[in-house]
Design an enzyme around this catalytic site. Structure first.
Site, PDB file in Angstrom:
ATOM      1  N   ARG A 158       0.840  -1.193   0.000  1.00  0.00           N
ATOM      2  CA  ARG A 158       0.000   0.000   0.000  1.00  0.00           C
ATOM      3  C   ARG A 158       0.874   1.242   0.000  1.00  0.00           C
ATOM      4  O   ARG A 158       0.586   2.233  -0.656  1.00  0.00           O
ATOM      5  CB  ARG A 158      -0.943   0.011   1.214  1.00  0.00           C
TER       6      ARG A 158
ATOM      7  N   LYS B  40      -8.576   5.516 -19.523  1.00  0.00           N
ATOM      8  CA  LYS B  40      -8.887   5.958 -20.877  1.00  0.00           C
ATOM      9  C   LYS B  40      -7.673   5.817 -21.802  1.00  0.00           C
ATOM     10  O   LYS B  40      -7.197   4.728 -22.026  1.00  0.00           O
ATOM     11  CB  LYS B  40      -9.418   7.395 -20.828  1.00  0.00           C
TER      12      LYS B  40
ATOM     13  N   ASP C 203      -7.353  18.384 -15.201  1.00  0.00           N
ATOM     14  CA  ASP C 203      -7.686  17.034 -15.662  1.00  0.00           C
ATOM     15  C   ASP C 203      -7.265  16.947 -17.128  1.00  0.00           C
ATOM     16  O   ASP C 203      -7.851  17.585 -17.996  1.00  0.00           O
ATOM     17  CB  ASP C 203      -9.196  16.793 -15.511  1.00  0.00           C
TER      18      ASP C 203
ATOM     19  N   TYR D  26     -16.870  16.128 -16.060  1.00  0.00           N
ATOM     20  CA  TYR D  26     -17.348  14.743 -16.032  1.00  0.00           C
ATOM     21  C   TYR D  26     -18.355  14.573 -14.897  1.00  0.00           C
ATOM     22  O   TYR D  26     -18.195  15.128 -13.808  1.00  0.00           O
ATOM     23  CB  TYR D  26     -16.148  13.817 -15.845  1.00  0.00           C
TER      24      TYR D  26
END
Length: 377
Positions: free
Chosen positions: A46, A195, A170, A98
């Site tokens: 982690r 994406k 973004d 978005y």
């Protein structure tokens, strides 16, 4: 080093022990320590994993930043960045974002006292008017999803610096191949790496790149504390996808130009949203700050009947909630990606019930145009 070369040789990738030319998948949760507190740089996956670390280093190089961080999704990346702020802080965001970004700001983070204002960030005066004494950052999505509005990153960052604010961009639609927000003055760059960066519809991931050591330490603390990290297998998949990002983006855009030309001449197509059009209101900004216009195109059709017929008859466009893949995808934002935005708000923004968004893949564009032609007949 040129862009395509950087995607493959931006960092030393490989395994010095075996000579393997790709980074191994370190599928481990923990690491043996030589003594209490004495380890070889890794203690728990982690906190850090060698496969993820290679991806994060590569993303920092590609985005010309100081450090990169890989998360389990784009929304996990956005959430971690928003955790930089505190109760009572105020964030200015692009209005046409978005749907997931809108949802987390208006339905989740607002419950923790994080204030926000959505404005048209393509208009510098609107950003300036929204700045309050408690404003801490300007969050820009450019081009926007789904109306492809383009914000001048350099001008927005300059305004942010004047008011001691962070600039967050973004960069999902353009990617680091076409656009470099940090070189334009941004402090933090975000990606839904699901994406274009991954590019093959086989991984869900998010990326954050920051421009200072101070921000790097804060993001790493949040990443480790909240745990939304990217696994080793997905990190490896993302690095594999990145190697072909340059040739994919160029082919995506070539196809997009051909399809936009076709849509312009079709009588059932009413409005086309694409930054590469000379008639796009932000064309000059897009041309100035990026080396390409991307391959996301939105357009209105003349009726809901036409829309339904199109969705039913298409063969090569897959109806799906994503974008940036090698295969062409199509969606109806009002009913899919932006359904979480209230209908009245969608109407104000121009996200109509007849708006279609296509993510153009790397198939032969002649086949894609033929497919659209028969579906629109």
């Amino acid at each position: 080093m040129k862009a395509k070369t950087k995607l493959i040789h931006g960092i030393h990738i490989g395994d010095p022990l075996t000579g393997a030319v790709t980074v191994p998948i370190y599928q481990t949760s923990t690491y043996r320590q030589e003594g209490v507190g004495s380890h070889k740089g890794y203690e728990y996956s982690r906190t850090g994993n060698p496969t993820r670390a290679a991806l994060e280093e590569l993303m920092a190089v590609l985005e010309e930043g100081h450090a990169g961080f890989a998360f389990s999704s784009g929304m996990a990346a956005i959430t971690a960045v928003m955790m930089l702020f505190s109760n009572g802080d105020h964030i200015i965001l692009t209005d046409d974002v978005y749907g997931g970004t809108y949802r987390i700001m208006s339905k989740v983070l607002n419950r923790f006292g994080l204030e926000h204002t959505f404005v048209d960030t393509t208009k510098l005066e609107d950003i300036r008017a929204a700045i309050r004494p408690n404003t801490k950052a300007i969050y820009i999505e450019t081009p926007t999803n789904p109306l492809l509005k383009v914000t001048d990153i350099a001008e927005a960052a300059k305004l942010a610096q004047e008011h001691d604010l962070l600039t967050i961009v973004d960069n999902t639609f353009m990617t680091s191949y076409f656009q470099s927000p940090i070189s334009l003055g941004a402090d933090i760059v975000l990606h839904s790496a699901t994406k274009y960066l991954g590019g093959h519809s086989d991984v869900v991931a998010g990326v954050v790149v920051v421009n200072t050591e101070e921000l790097a330490q804060r993001i790493h603390f949040i990443q480790n504390a909240t745990g939304g990290v990217l696994g080793a297998q997905d990190s490896w998949l993302l690095m594999r996808g990145l190697k072909t990002l340059g040739i994919r983006m160029e082919e995506h855009e070539r196809n997009a130009r051909a399809i936009v030309e076709f849509l312009q001449s079709h009588p059932k197509v009413k409005n086309i949203y694409y930054p590469g059009l000379l008639t796009h209101p932000n064309y000059e900004t897009a041309k100035r700050q990026a080396t390409g216009f991307g391959a996301i195109v939105s357009f209105d059709v003349d009726s809901e009947n036409t829309l339904e017929q199109l969705m039913r008859k298409l063969k090569y466009f897959t109806l799906a909630e994503s974008l940036g893949a090698v295969e062409s995808l199509i969606s109806v934002p009002a009913k899919m990606t932006h359904a979480s935005i209230p209908a009245q708000r969608r109407e104000e923004l121009g996200i109509t019930d007849t708006l279609i968004r296509i993510s153009i893949g790397i198939e032969d564009h002649e086949d894609l145009i033929e497919d659209l032609t028969q579906a629109l007949q």
